[in-house]
Design a protein around this motif. Structure first.
Motif, PDB file in Angstrom:
ATOM      1  N   LEU A  26      54.283  -8.744-102.371  1.00 45.79           N
ATOM      2  CA  LEU A  26      55.400  -9.637-102.682  1.00 45.79           C
ATOM      3  C   LEU A  26      56.749  -8.997-102.398  1.00 45.79           C
ATOM      4  CD1 LEU A  26      56.366 -12.339-103.805  1.00 45.79           C
ATOM      5  CD2 LEU A  26      56.306 -11.313-106.077  1.00 45.79           C
ATOM      6  N   GLY A  27      56.916  -7.742-102.807  1.00 45.47           N
ATOM      7  CA  GLY A  27      58.221  -7.099-102.683  1.00 45.47           C
ATOM      8  C   GLY A  27      58.608  -6.748-101.260  1.00 45.47           C
ATOM      9  N   TYR A  28      57.626  -6.399-100.444  1.00 50.95           N
ATOM     10  CA  TYR A  28      57.954  -5.952 -99.083  1.00 50.95           C
ATOM     11  C   TYR A  28      57.710  -7.011 -98.022  1.00 50.95           C
ATOM     12  CZ  TYR A  28      58.846  -1.328-100.805  1.00 50.95           C
ATOM     13  OH  TYR A  28      59.395  -0.277-101.472  1.00 50.95           O
ATOM     14  N   THR A  29      56.783  -7.926 -98.273  1.00 49.97           N
ATOM     15  CA  THR A  29      56.532  -8.956 -97.266  1.00 49.97           C
ATOM     16  C   THR A  29      57.032 -10.322 -97.694  1.00 49.97           C
ATOM     17  OG1 THR A  29      54.333  -9.529 -98.103  1.00 49.97           O
ATOM     18  CG2 THR A  29      54.469  -7.747 -96.481  1.00 49.97           C
ATOM     19  N   GLY A  30      57.220 -10.513 -98.999  1.00 54.61           N
ATOM     20  CA  GLY A  30      57.683 -11.801 -99.494  1.00 54.61           C
ATOM     21  C   GLY A  30      56.577 -12.830 -99.617  1.00 54.61           C
ATOM     22  N   ILE A  31      55.328 -12.394 -99.498  1.00 57.23           N
ATOM     23  CA  ILE A  31      54.199 -13.317 -99.608  1.00 57.23           C
ATOM     24  C   ILE A  31      53.726 -13.328-101.054  1.00 57.23           C
ATOM     25  CG2 ILE A  31      51.843 -13.805 -98.875  1.00 57.23           C
ATOM     26  CD1 ILE A  31      52.477 -12.315 -96.273  1.00 57.23           C
ATOM     27  N   LEU A  32      53.770 -14.502-101.685  1.00 55.65           N
ATOM     28  CA  LEU A  32      53.305 -14.648-103.055  1.00 55.65           C
ATOM     29  C   LEU A  32      51.846 -15.062-103.031  1.00 55.65           C
ATOM     30  CD1 LEU A  32      53.806 -14.724-106.082  1.00 55.65           C
ATOM     31  CD2 LEU A  32      54.606 -17.073-105.809  1.00 55.65           C
ATOM     32  N   SER A  33      51.004 -14.261-103.658  1.00 53.73           N
ATOM     33  CA  SER A  33      49.580 -14.542-103.713  1.00 53.73           C
ATOM     34  C   SER A  33      49.113 -14.469-105.147  1.00 53.73           C
ATOM     35  CB  SER A  33      48.810 -13.526-102.874  1.00 53.73           C
ATOM     36  OG  SER A  33      47.429 -13.639-103.114  1.00 53.73           O
ATOM     37  N   PHE A  34      48.386 -15.494-105.564  1.00 57.10           N
ATOM     38  CA  PHE A  34      47.775 -15.467-106.885  1.00 57.10           C
ATOM     39  C   PHE A  34      46.309 -15.082-106.793  1.00 57.10           C
ATOM     40  CE2 PHE A  34      51.229 -18.601-107.851  1.00 57.10           C
ATOM     41  CZ  PHE A  34      51.925 -17.768-108.698  1.00 57.10           C
ATOM     42  N   GLY A  35      45.881 -14.604-105.640  1.00 59.52           N
ATOM     43  CA  GLY A  35      44.488 -14.241-105.449  1.00 59.52           C
ATOM     44  C   GLY A  35      44.171 -12.807-105.802  1.00 59.52           C
ATOM     45  N   HIS A  36      45.191 -12.015-106.154  1.00 59.34           N
ATOM     46  CA  HIS A  36      44.956 -10.602-106.437  1.00 59.34           C
ATOM     47  C   HIS A  36      43.986 -10.381-107.591  1.00 59.34           C
ATOM     48  CE1 HIS A  36      47.925  -9.448-103.584  1.00 59.34           C
ATOM     49  NE2 HIS A  36      47.836  -8.186-103.928  1.00 59.34           N
ATOM     50  N   ALA A  37      44.045 -11.229-108.578  1.00 60.84           N
ATOM     51  CA  ALA A  37      43.140 -11.067-109.720  1.00 60.84           C
ATOM     52  C   ALA A  37      41.688 -11.267-109.291  1.00 60.84           C
ATOM     53  CB  ALA A  37      43.507 -12.044-110.825  1.00 60.84           C
ATOM     54  N   ALA A  38      41.457 -12.127-108.320  1.00 60.38           N
ATOM     55  CA  ALA A  38      40.094 -12.339-107.814  1.00 60.38           C
ATOM     56  C   ALA A  38      39.585 -11.074-107.122  1.00 60.38           C
ATOM     57  CB  ALA A  38      40.053 -13.523-106.855  1.00 60.38           C
ATOM     58  N   PHE A  39      40.443 -10.411-106.370  1.00 60.11           N
ATOM     59  CA  PHE A  39      40.028  -9.182-105.690  1.00 60.11           C
ATOM     60  C   PHE A  39      39.788  -8.061-106.705  1.00 60.11           C
ATOM     61  CE2 PHE A  39      43.280 -10.983-102.590  1.00 60.11           C
ATOM     62  CZ  PHE A  39      42.363 -11.871-102.054  1.00 60.11           C
ATOM     63  N   PHE A  40      40.681  -7.961-107.677  1.00 58.33           N
ATOM     64  CA  PHE A  40      40.569  -6.942-108.725  1.00 58.33           C
ATOM     65  C   PHE A  40      39.290  -7.140-109.536  1.00 58.33           C
ATOM     66  CE2 PHE A  40      41.882  -5.354-112.990  1.00 58.33           C
ATOM     67  CZ  PHE A  40      42.161  -4.050-112.651  1.00 58.33           C
ATOM     68  N   GLY A  73      38.651 -10.905 -99.800  1.00 58.82           N
ATOM     69  CA  GLY A  73      39.991 -11.053 -99.249  1.00 58.82           C
ATOM     70  C   GLY A  73      39.985 -11.664 -97.856  1.00 58.82           C
ATOM     71  N   LEU A  74      38.964 -11.326 -97.081  1.00 57.96           N
ATOM     72  CA  LEU A  74      38.840 -11.909 -95.745  1.00 57.96           C
ATOM     73  C   LEU A  74      38.628 -13.412 -95.830  1.00 57.96           C
ATOM     74  CD1 LEU A  74      38.558 -11.200 -92.678  1.00 57.96           C
ATOM     75  CD2 LEU A  74      36.096 -11.163 -93.086  1.00 57.96           C
ATOM     76  N   ILE A  75      37.775 -13.819 -96.739  1.00 53.94           N
ATOM     77  CA  ILE A  75      37.501 -15.250 -96.897  1.00 53.94           C
ATOM     78  C   ILE A  75      38.734 -15.990 -97.413  1.00 53.94           C
ATOM     79  CG2 ILE A  75      36.152 -16.938 -98.201  1.00 53.94           C
ATOM     80  CD1 ILE A  75      33.854 -14.893 -98.161  1.00 53.94           C
ATOM     81  N   ILE A  76      39.331 -15.490 -98.493  1.00 57.48           N
ATOM     82  CA  ILE A  76      40.505 -16.156 -99.067  1.00 57.48           C
ATOM     83  C   ILE A  76      41.679 -16.090 -98.097  1.00 57.48           C
ATOM     84  CG2 ILE A  76      42.211 -16.022-100.924  1.00 57.48           C
ATOM     85  CD1 ILE A  76      39.943 -15.291-102.813  1.00 57.48           C
ATOM     86  N   GLY A  77      41.873 -14.952 -97.463  1.00 60.86           N
ATOM     87  CA  GLY A  77      42.962 -14.822 -96.501  1.00 60.86           C
ATOM     88  C   GLY A  77      42.792 -15.714 -95.294  1.00 60.86           C
ATOM     89  N   PHE A  78      41.552 -15.884 -94.831  1.00 61.56           N
ATOM     90  CA  PHE A  78      41.293 -16.752 -93.692  1.00 61.56           C
ATOM     91  C   PHE A  78      41.718 -18.186 -93.985  1.00 61.56           C
ATOM     92  CE2 PHE A  78      38.428 -19.588 -91.312  1.00 61.56           C
ATOM     93  CZ  PHE A  78      38.744 -19.205 -90.022  1.00 61.56           C
ATOM     94  N   LEU A  79      41.491 -18.630 -95.213  1.00 60.68           N
ATOM     95  CA  LEU A  79      41.876 -19.989 -95.584  1.00 60.68           C
ATOM     96  C   LEU A  79      43.352 -20.103 -95.939  1.00 60.68           C
ATOM     97  CD1 LEU A  79      38.754 -20.828 -97.755  1.00 60.68           C
ATOM     98  CD2 LEU A  79      39.236 -21.639 -95.448  1.00 60.68           C
ATOM     99  N   ALA A  80      43.918 -19.089 -96.578  1.00 62.98           N
ATOM    100  CA  ALA A  80      45.291 -19.181 -97.067  1.00 62.98           C
ATOM    101  C   ALA A  80      46.329 -18.921 -95.986  1.00 62.98           C
ATOM    102  CB  ALA A  80      45.500 -18.202 -98.218  1.00 62.98           C
ATOM    103  N   ILE A  81      46.003 -18.119 -94.992  1.00 59.03           N
ATOM    104  CA  ILE A  81      46.999 -17.731 -93.992  1.00 59.03           C
ATOM    105  C   ILE A  81      47.341 -18.896 -93.053  1.00 59.03           C
ATOM    106  CG2 ILE A  81      45.506 -16.877 -92.142  1.00 59.03           C
ATOM    107  CD1 ILE A  81      48.544 -15.042 -93.491  1.00 59.03           C
ATOM    108  N   ARG A  82      46.542 -19.918 -93.059  1.00 58.91           N
ATOM    109  CA  ARG A  82      46.780 -21.061 -92.183  1.00 58.91           C
ATOM    110  C   ARG A  82      47.906 -21.958 -92.693  1.00 58.91           C
ATOM    111  NH1 ARG A  82      43.217 -20.527 -88.478  1.00 58.91           N
ATOM    112  NH2 ARG A  82      41.099 -19.838 -88.818  1.00 58.91           N
TER     113      ARG A  82
END
Length: 163
Positions: A26-40, A73-82
């Motif tokens: 968030l701080g360096y790229t400005g991308i807000l993700s609420f998926g971090h808890a799923a990865f953790f 992360g690959l699965i969630i990122g593949f869907l979210a990055i679009r």
């Protein structure tokens, strides 16, 4: 660890590393993700299951957890990055909630009780992680390695591009 409860300090270090990784995104790229808890949480479940049920050593269990979280992360990122902006954020929130409810209902996670009595084992076959002080220093070393990795990413040419 000599003046405070080591288990509490280990949890603080784990959440501090989690927060630093979130700050990197968030701080360096400005991308807000609420998926971090799923990865953790996913990494924790993968590691706990691999160590307890499959009888893997702590090192291999952690590698399984990292690989599982990376795949998630690959699965969630593949869907979210679009998508961009708030849509990407909402997709990460929805997918992390789907993963949360999956983990709540799956039999191998034991629902709200979670996986109990996970053996800590011996690190590299030498260091008994059942001893809280040894476990604390292992968590501290993982925390410092993670912080060093984040620092290196931020101060690399790739980190400059992220800014």
């Amino acid at each position: 660890p000599f003046y405070f409860y080591p288990i509490f300090l280990m949890k603080v270090l784990c959440f501090a590393l989690f927060a630093c990784a979130f700050n990197l995104l968030l701080g360096y790229t400005g991308i807000l993700s609420f998926g971090h808890a799923a990865f953790f949480g996913g990494a924790a479940y993968f590691t706990a299951h691999a160590v307890k049920e499959w009888g893997l050593s702590p090192e291999l269990g952690i590698l399984v957890g990292v690989a599982g979280a990376a795949f998630l992360g690959l699965i969630i990122g593949f869907l979210a990055i679009r998508r961009q902006g708030i849509y990407s954020t909402m997709i990460t929130l929805a997918l992390s909630q789907m993963f949360f409810f999956f983990c709540l209902q799956a039999s191998f996670t034991h629902g709200e009780d979670g996986i109990q009595n996970i053996p800590r084992g011996h690190l590299f076959g030498l260091i008994d992680l059942e001893e809280p002080l040894y476990m604390y220093f292992f968590v501290l070393s993982v925390f410092l390695a993670g912080m060093l990795l984040i620092w290196r990413v931020i101060h690399s040419p790739y980190g400059m591009i992220l800014r």
